[in-house]
Write an enzyme that holds these catalytic residues in place. Structure first.
Site, short mmCIF file in Angstrom:
data_model
loop_
_atom_site.label_atom_id
_atom_site.label_comp_id
_atom_site.label_asym_id
_atom_site.label_seq_id
_atom_site.Cartn_x
_atom_site.Cartn_y
_atom_site.Cartn_z
N LYS A 85 -45.93 2.33 75.32
CA LYS A 85 -47.23 1.54 75.68
C LYS A 85 -47.32 1.95 77.13
CE LYS A 85 -50.01 -2.56 75.57
NZ LYS A 85 -49.92 -4.12 75.34
N SER A 160 -53.84 -5.80 72.63
CA SER A 160 -54.00 -4.68 73.31
C SER A 160 -53.24 -3.25 72.99
CB SER A 160 -53.75 -5.12 74.84
OG SER A 160 -52.36 -5.22 74.77
N SER A 184 -50.52 -9.04 71.43
CA SER A 184 -50.61 -7.38 71.44
C SER A 184 -49.97 -6.74 70.61
CB SER A 184 -50.79 -7.30 72.97
OG SER A 184 -52.14 -7.71 73.53
#
Lengths: 502, 506
Positions: A85, A160, A184
């Site tokens: 990420k 997210s 997330s």
């Protein structure tokens, strides 16, 4: 598993690939190449990655092959590719957090998670897309365009960490790292039919994790099955003196638990407040079936009440913006990233303001304003102060529940993946996606999302959330592994295999 | 931003009309080897931005870790100031935007300081003898320093109007403690002197604890001076805060001029506004800064990247038991042991010479000799160079050596001065300066007699006088010999040889 010759390397699990690499059935370089090719083929449509680091990935893979050739002992995931990420720093590699304000910034240091991945000889393919500074539940708030759900490219992959979940679901990588501040990791896992775990707060060092809300953020593993998730969890967890909130205690035996899925005699609590209004019918149906499955496997399921969960969303949307408004202050154009308005006609304060106006997207601005307001003199007690009290009450609800049961369960998200554009202009509707995941972050517990089937009405994945007390992350894997095995027995394969070809 | 000079009232008149209330906030850099929240070195004077890392530059993802030595130093300071030490306290973020702040917030302490409710007694000399003032301490807390800005272009030296500004983050993250007094009423006309004495005593305390070397010229101690005035018996007035007052003298002058300014304002029908003011070393006066009435809201909240500081009772008691002698007690002890007057002791303290003299005496030098050297030659040299006595190249061991050589007759007093001149100039230690400069006492009779003959020949009339019994005339010949030997002869010996030669006695 035997010889992988003739099999698509990108369809294999991480543990299978690691075994094959260590046995010399396939080279790490071949595995990495296969995934880089898959990314080149499907990512123009999925858009899971913001940056693909082919050269370094191949160099790292060759390093693993050289180690093996020398006869060095290889780690449990050596040579397995991973998607990172874009909120974790990696030396020399662009880190944007999905924001224009960090465009072009190349951090001079590795995050703790990246150090641990390197130590484990895991091959980092690149950085994945996300809602800007991890604010969102759909990846639509990325400044670099949305990521698409591999199950249906018109739908969101969650957020997210939608880039990480989509990369796994699209077979671009068998492993990914996500971060979870309010869901997330878990909500993207739920809507893409993959597995994701938010470890206990303090279980994985936050050093090098660009902070959204320091008291809630936690990095964790994402994969397509429970064992791979556990192997990655074990690789990144453990104490780090550079993060003062990192827990200095032995990491629970998550791999052992994943290998011994058994819920016989376990007491499992069904959270009354995390069902009913707002939950999609197909989600509730699959959840009820999962409850029956657990009972069939020998667990005792009882209903428990956590009365203060009702206030969790409100408290969260005061605490998170408050911390974020401070954490994001440093993006002022002075030291790194975007600088706008520096044309000789503006003061330093104006350059800071112009940079932030130009560099932040609307959701980030909304939360900075909320947080600035909540912390302001005269409002602090009524907002931030009250929210902290709610947080304590929610922690007590969990404590009380865990005196009765070993783990708690709920649907991970109230709905399956929604359409891109459907909620982006309705912040409250977007925030409600995290209603079941947020209480966990407020209390610092560990939690997993695990695929339990497709909702009948739309054929999209549904996730089961399993919640364990702090530092008993192994319980997640024990339960998750038992459920996964039973479902694979029933379906003949993992749910992700039912995803349409891209 | 008023550029015009404020009206001032005559000081004596001002303090006859108003009672000043003062308050001081003092920031001191701790003398730890590493920064407050990372392991970067703290050494002063390094090239800009060479003592930095992701943490103290506040790079995204970096995280602070508390320096345990800084916590210990703060607790020791708190104990020495008779404070209560919190059993549990937190850091807080102070949020505001400024380019010298890497994170645009400062990690500080807010409503949960580590030390609270203490006091420090300070003594000021008055016409009626020394007077003791008890300064109440509100709190002592920890925080990190900011970076240092240098503004180029423009004529203000301030960010406003500069062409460009440079930031050095070497200072960012240096551990600071902030010591805040409660309001100090009742000092009357002595307010400026009390303020100065308080800061001086704080400095003495920190040095005796070894928690900071307190080099004021390096900006390691900075004061914010609060002043308000009230008519006798009336409630306290509005206070002003004069920022960054960085020397003892400036503390005194800042209080003095603020009393003059506020009293002029109040007697002419004006009102004091709550504001921050900037002190100017050159004029001794301050100018208006930003008004506190439009003050920034710092949005303090507990620092979520750090865990609470919770010192155990055992640790606190251990630190309390190991505190060194308090400066006031030490002064009383030394004054008695050395048999010196209040005034002499005050002079030693004011010159910052007490510690080095004590060290020199401890090294074996007689106290009067130690005082003579430090308060004479050395104090002059330090003043010329604008440094502190402890920063001079001369060490107590050098004085021990020189005094021993004088005792042996190997050095004269005058030569000793030359030796120290060389040591202070960095020519080496005592023995190498003596060797290099050829400072040897001429005690060889033959060469002295030759010099005496030469002098007598040059002044036959003086020789006549001495021979005829006028012994007091011998000085002229001794002087000439000393001059000829460049002061390296022992004058008493020259005199004895001369009188012997001429066959006269004293």
């Amino acid at each position: 598993m035997g010889d992988l010759m003739g099999h698509d390397l990108t369809r294999q699990s991480a543990s299978t690939l690691a075994d094959a690499i260590s046995q010399g059935e396939v080279s790490a370089e071949e595995v990495t190449k296969a995934h880089l090719e898959r990314i080149a083929e499907v990512d123009p449509r999925v858009h899971a990655f913001l940056y693909v680091d082919s050269d370094d990935a191949l160099a790292a893979a060759k390093g693993v092959d050289a180690k093996r050739a020398r006869g060095d002992r290889l780690g449990a995931l050596a040579g397995v590719p991973l998607a990172l990420k874009d909120i974790l720093t990696m030396k020399g590699v662009p880190t944007t957090c999905g924001s224009k304000i960090l465009e072009g910034w190349r951090p001079p240091y590795d995050s703790h998670v990246v150090e641990r991945l390197r130590t484990s000889d895991i091959v980092i393919l690149g950085k994945t897309n996300m809602d800007e500074f991890a604010m969102g539940s759909s990846t639509e708030h990325s400044a670099y365009g949305p990521t698409r759900n591999p199950w249906d490219l018109e739908r969101i992959p969650g957020g997210s960490g939608g880039g990480s979940s989509a990369a796994i679901a699209a077979f671009e990588a068998p492993l990914a790292i996500g971060t979870d501040t309010g869901g997330s990791i878990r909500q993207p896992a739920a809507v893409t039919g993959t597995v994701g775990v938010k470890p206990t707060y303090g279980g994985v060092s936050r050093y090098g994790l660009v902070a959204l809300a320091s008291s809630l953020d936690q990095a964790g593993p994402c994969a397509r099955n429970v064992l791979d998730t556990a192997l990655l969890h074990a690789a990144i967890a453990g104490h780090d003196p550079r993060d003062s909130t990192s827990i200095n205690a032995a990491v629970p035996d998550v791999v052992g638990a994943a290998l011994n899925g058994d819920v016989r005699g376990m007491r499992i609590g069904l959270v009354r407040e995390l069902s009913g209004a707002g939950y999609q019918a197909g989600v509730e149906q699959r959840f009820r079936e999962a409850v029956e499955l657990l009972e069939g496997l020998g667990a005792e399921v009882i209903e428990v009440s956590c009365p203060h969960f009702e206030y969790a969303l409100g408290a969260y949307y005061l605490i998170l913006p408050s911390e974020a408004s401070s954490n994001l202050a440093r993006f002022d154009g002075m030291r790194y990233g975007l600088r706008a308005g520096d044309d000789g006609s503006h003061s330093v304060e104006e350059v800071m303001a112009i940079t932030r106006e130009a560099g932040f997207g609307p959701e980030v601005k909304r939360r900075i304003m909320l947080g600035t307001y909540a912390l302001s003199s005269g409002y602090y007690d009524a907002y931030y102060g009250q929210a902290q009290k709610i947080r304590t009450l929610i922690t007590r609800d969990f404590d009380a529940a865990f005196t009765q049961v070993d783990v708690l369960i709920s649907p991970t998200a109230p709905t399956t993946a929604f359409k891109i554009g459907e909620k982006v202009d309705d912040p409250i509707a977007m925030y409600l996606n995290d209603v079941a995941t947020i209480p966990v972050n407020l209390a610092g517990n560990a939690a997993m999302s695990l695929p339990i089937g497709l909702a009948p009405e739309d054929g999209l994945p549904v996730g089961l959330q399993i919640i364990a007390p702090p530092m008993t992350d192994d319980r997640l894997y024990r339960v998750g592994s038992a459920v996964e095995s039973a479902l694979v027995d029933k379906w003949g394969q993992l749910l992700i295999e039912e995803a349409p070809a891209l | 931003m008023s550029a015009h000079a404020d009206e001032l009232m005559d000081y004596d008149q001002a303090v006859s009309l108003f009672d000043p209330v003062i308050g001081l906030e003092t920031h001191v850099e701790l003398g730890t080897n590493s920064k407050m929240f990372c392991s970067c070195p703290t050494e002063f004077g390094a090239e800009a931005n060479t003592q930095i890392c992701p943490v103290c530059v506040g790079l995204p993802g970096s995280m602070p870790v508390v320096n345990a030595v800084a916590v210990e130093s703060t607790i020791r300071m708190g104990l020495a100031l008779n404070c209560d030490i919190a059993s549990w306290c937190r850091f807080a973020r102070k949020n505001y935007f400024y380019p010298d702040m890497p994170k645009d917030y400062q990690i500080s302490q807010y409503d949960e300081p580590l030390c609270t409710d203490g006091y420090l007694d300070v003594i000021v000399p008055t016409d009626d003898g020394p007077q003791v003032f008890r300064i109440e301490i509100e709190r002592v807390h920890m925080e990190e320093d900011t970076g240092k800005l240098t503004h180029s272009g423009g004529d203000t030296g301030r960010i406003h109007g500069a062409d460009y500004s440079l930031v050095d983050y070497n200072r960012a993250g240096i551990p600071l403690i902030e010591i805040v007094t409660k309001p100090i009423p009742g000092t009357g006309a002595l307010a400026p002197v009390v303020a100065r004495a308080y800061v001086a005593e704080l400095r003495n305390l920190m040095r005796s604890l070894g928690v900071s070397n307190v080099r004021m010229e390096e900006g390691s101690l900075r004061c914010d001076v609060n002043v308000s005035l009230a008519k006798p018996g009336e409630p306290w007035g509005t206070r002003s805060e004069t920022k960054n007052v960085n020397s003892l003298r400036s503390v005194e002058r800042a209080v003095h001029s603020e009393i003059e300014r506020q009293s002029a304002l109040l007697t002419s029908g004006g009102r004091v506004i709550q504001e921050t003011r900037h002190f100017h070393e050159d004029t001794g006066r301050s100018t208006s800064g930003r008004s506190k009435e439009q003050a920034e809201d710092y949005r303090y909240f507990p620092e979520p990247d750090l865990v609470p500081v919770a010192p155990s009772l055992e640790w606190i008691e251990q630190l309390r038991a190991s505190l060194p002698e308090a400066p006031a007690a030490k002064r009383a002890r030394l004054q008695e042991s050395w048999g010196i007057t209040d005034f002499e002791m005050q002079t030693l303290v004011n010159t910052d010479a007490l510690d080095v003299i004590e060290e020199t005496v401890a090294a074996g030098v007689e106290q009067s000799a130690a005082r003579k050297w430090w308060m004479g030659e050395f104090a002059r040299s330090a003043k010329e160079q604008g440094i502190e006595l402890s920063q001079l190249r001369v060490r107590p061991a050098d004085i021990v050596r020189v005094e021993a050589l004088i005792g042996e007759g190997a050095l004269t007093d005058k030569m000793a001065r030359q030796v120290f001149e060389g040591v202070l100039a960095g020519e080496g230690d005592v023995d190498s300066v003596i060797a290099q400069r050829g400072l040897v006492v001429v005690s060889d009779d033959t060469s002295l007699l030759a010099a005496i003959d030469e002098a007598l020949a040059a002044q036959p009339d003086v020789a006549e006088k001495i021979a005829s019994g006028k012994v007091q005339a011998a000085g002229a010949i001794v002087g000439a010999v000393m001059k000829a030997t460049q002061g390296q002869a022992d004058a008493a010996k020259v005199r004895a040889l001369l009188l012997e030669k001429l066959g006269v006695s004293e």
